[in-house]
Each structure stands twice: as C-alpha cells, then as structure tokens.
Scaffold this motif. Sequence first.
Motif, short mmCIF file in Angstrom:
data_model
loop_
_atom_site.label_atom_id
_atom_site.label_comp_id
_atom_site.label_asym_id
_atom_site.label_seq_id
_atom_site.Cartn_x
_atom_site.Cartn_y
_atom_site.Cartn_z
N SER A 115 -12.53 0.91 18.55
CA SER A 115 -12.51 1.93 17.47
C SER A 115 -11.06 1.99 16.91
CB SER A 115 -12.88 3.38 18.14
OG SER A 115 -14.16 3.24 18.88
N ILE A 116 -11.31 2.06 15.42
CA ILE A 116 -9.97 2.14 14.67
C ILE A 116 -10.08 3.45 14.16
CG2 ILE A 116 -8.92 1.11 12.71
CD1 ILE A 116 -10.47 -1.56 13.54
N PRO A 117 -8.66 4.20 14.13
CA PRO A 117 -8.70 5.52 13.46
C PRO A 117 -8.71 5.36 12.28
CG PRO A 117 -6.94 5.10 15.17
CD PRO A 117 -7.67 3.87 14.97
N LYS A 118 -9.43 6.56 11.35
CA LYS A 118 -9.63 6.43 10.15
C LYS A 118 -8.33 6.22 9.07
CE LYS A 118 -12.06 7.82 6.53
NZ LYS A 118 -13.18 6.90 6.21
N ASN A 119 -7.04 6.69 9.61
CA ASN A 119 -5.90 6.42 8.66
C ASN A 119 -5.61 4.90 8.72
OD1 ASN A 119 -5.20 6.67 11.61
ND2 ASN A 119 -2.99 7.11 10.86
N LEU A 120 -5.70 4.41 9.93
CA LEU A 120 -5.39 2.94 9.86
C LEU A 120 -6.83 2.24 9.25
CD1 LEU A 120 -4.17 2.36 13.69
CD2 LEU A 120 -3.04 2.47 11.44
N MET A 121 -7.72 2.46 9.30
CA MET A 121 -8.93 1.78 8.25
C MET A 121 -8.51 1.99 6.86
SD MET A 121 -11.61 0.74 10.22
CE MET A 121 -13.15 0.89 9.19
N VAL A 122 -8.05 3.10 6.55
CA VAL A 122 -7.65 3.30 4.90
C VAL A 122 -6.48 2.43 4.81
CG1 VAL A 122 -6.75 4.98 3.52
CG2 VAL A 122 -8.85 5.48 4.90
N TYR A 123 -5.49 2.36 5.67
CA TYR A 123 -4.17 1.75 5.33
C TYR A 123 -4.68 0.11 5.01
CZ TYR A 123 -0.25 -1.21 6.33
OH TYR A 123 0.89 -2.13 6.09
N ALA A 124 -5.47 -0.52 5.85
CA ALA A 124 -5.97 -1.73 5.78
C ALA A 124 -7.17 -2.09 4.81
CB ALA A 124 -6.31 -2.21 7.14
N GLY A 125 -7.41 -0.96 4.23
CA GLY A 125 -8.56 -1.16 3.09
C GLY A 125 -9.72 -1.72 3.72
N ILE A 126 -10.07 -1.31 5.15
CA ILE A 126 -11.38 -1.83 5.52
C ILE A 126 -12.44 -0.90 5.47
CG2 ILE A 126 -12.36 -2.24 7.90
CD1 ILE A 126 -9.55 -3.15 8.94
N GLU A 127 -13.66 -1.56 5.07
CA GLU A 127 -14.76 -0.84 4.66
C GLU A 127 -15.97 -1.37 5.83
OE1 GLU A 127 -15.60 -0.32 0.54
OE2 GLU A 127 -13.54 0.07 0.02
N LYS A 128 -16.30 -2.44 5.56
CA LYS A 128 -17.62 -2.91 6.10
C LYS A 128 -17.23 -4.22 6.82
CE LYS A 128 -22.51 -2.91 6.56
NZ LYS A 128 -23.08 -1.47 7.07
N GLY A 129 -17.09 -5.17 5.96
CA GLY A 129 -16.91 -6.71 6.53
C GLY A 129 -15.32 -6.62 6.78
N VAL A 130 -15.43 -7.24 8.25
CA VAL A 130 -14.12 -7.59 8.96
C VAL A 130 -13.81 -9.05 9.43
CG1 VAL A 130 -12.71 -6.72 10.86
CG2 VAL A 130 -14.09 -4.90 9.60
N VAL A 131 -12.59 -9.45 9.40
CA VAL A 131 -12.22 -10.62 9.85
C VAL A 131 -11.11 -10.36 11.11
CG1 VAL A 131 -11.09 -12.92 9.62
CG2 VAL A 131 -12.69 -11.95 8.02
N LEU A 132 -11.60 -10.88 12.04
CA LEU A 132 -10.36 -10.63 13.28
C LEU A 132 -9.93 -12.20 13.36
CD1 LEU A 132 -12.57 -9.08 16.05
CD2 LEU A 132 -11.11 -7.91 14.42
N SER A 133 -8.63 -12.29 13.00
CA SER A 133 -7.97 -13.63 13.12
C SER A 133 -6.90 -13.70 14.27
CB SER A 133 -7.29 -13.86 11.67
OG SER A 133 -6.54 -14.88 11.62
N GLU A 134 -7.08 -14.44 15.15
CA GLU A 134 -6.31 -14.58 16.12
C GLU A 134 -4.97 -15.35 15.67
OE1 GLU A 134 -8.14 -16.73 19.31
OE2 GLU A 134 -9.53 -15.02 19.64
N SER A 135 -3.65 -14.81 15.87
CA SER A 135 -2.61 -15.18 15.44
C SER A 135 -1.60 -15.47 16.47
CB SER A 135 -2.13 -14.24 14.35
OG SER A 135 -0.87 -15.02 13.72
N ILE A 136 -1.76 -16.37 17.32
CA ILE A 136 -0.69 -16.55 18.61
C ILE A 136 -0.48 -15.50 19.29
CG2 ILE A 136 1.54 -17.48 19.29
CD1 ILE A 136 1.88 -18.67 16.43
N ASP A 137 0.01 -14.33 19.23
CA ASP A 137 0.17 -13.58 20.38
C ASP A 137 -0.25 -12.27 19.67
OD1 ASP A 137 2.06 -12.87 18.39
OD2 ASP A 137 3.62 -12.24 19.75
N ARG A 138 -1.05 -12.25 18.78
CA ARG A 138 -1.78 -11.05 18.40
C ARG A 138 -2.94 -11.21 17.68
NH1 ARG A 138 3.37 -9.74 14.95
NH2 ARG A 138 4.24 -10.78 16.86
#
Length: 159
Positions: free
Chosen positions: A95-118
């Motif tokens: 679950s992602i808080p609303k304020n962080l969804m807005v910050y990242a511009g996430i609406e529906k389609g999402v990519v989870l991109s693994e990046s070494i340590d995060r």
Amino acid sequence: MIHFSEEYECKADSKGRIMVPSSLRAKLAPILQDGLVLKRSIFQKCLEVYTMAAWEKEMKQVGKLNRFIKKNNDFIRQFTAGVRVVEIDGSGRLSIPKNLMVYAGIEKGVVLSESIDRIEIWDKQQYYDVLDAGADSFSDLAEDVMGGFDVNENEDGVS
C-alpha cells in the motif's frame, strides 16, 4: 544483502495498493519481517523501496552529517520527507500512501524496477519515457561511468 536486478509491470488499484509479483515476494521473504521503507526518489519522480538493512545503512551515512550546518539540515529534511515503513500484506499487496502516489504521478500502470539495493516504483508511462529519453546517450553514459573500471580487478582492487 539482497541485490535486485529485475523489472515487473503491475497495476495500482484505486486505494494505492500494488500486487507485488510472487517472484519478488519470494526474493523478499527472508527479510519481510524486518519491514520495508518507502520514500521519494532524489533524482526522479518515482518512489524507492528499501529493505530495512539497506535503509539503516543509508541512515547511518545521513546520521554523520552535522545538523548545525544549514544545508545538511535541509538535505536531511528533504531526504526523509514522506518516508514510511511499509509491509506487504497477506494478500501480497504493497500500500502506497496517497501523497506519495501523487508525488510519483502513479495512476494505474506501475513498473517495479529493481535497482541493486532498492526497488524503484514508477508510473509505467513515466518510466518508459525516462528510458527512451536516455537511450541515445546511454553508450556515452556507460563509458563515462564504467569505462575506468578494470574488469580483471577483484573486490580488493588487485588485478
């Protein structure tokens, strides 16, 4: 320490929940009881998920800053703005808080991109736009960033 290197396309529901792919959940399983940390990225309009061990390592570095220097204090405030300890629920959702969804511009389609340590969490369209924008100059960037490394050198710096 877990090293991440894969990419997943997912969907966010109207409540900001993302179904984490089972292969990623399996990778995270040994450390999920410790919790995960979610924060805004510094350089891109995306979010970052840290394992607790990776987050503690970051915070150890940040904790060395002298808070009596204004720019250090300002950095700490910006770096930790919106930080949340999160978990993957029993249904496999993050679950992602609303304020962080807005910050990242996430609406529906999402990519989870693994990046070494995060793990970066991107709005799908923004992610592919950023990749496309840098595609032409990636070879120059790779040469600038990695060109000085000796591929025969071991971790101790010995050839």
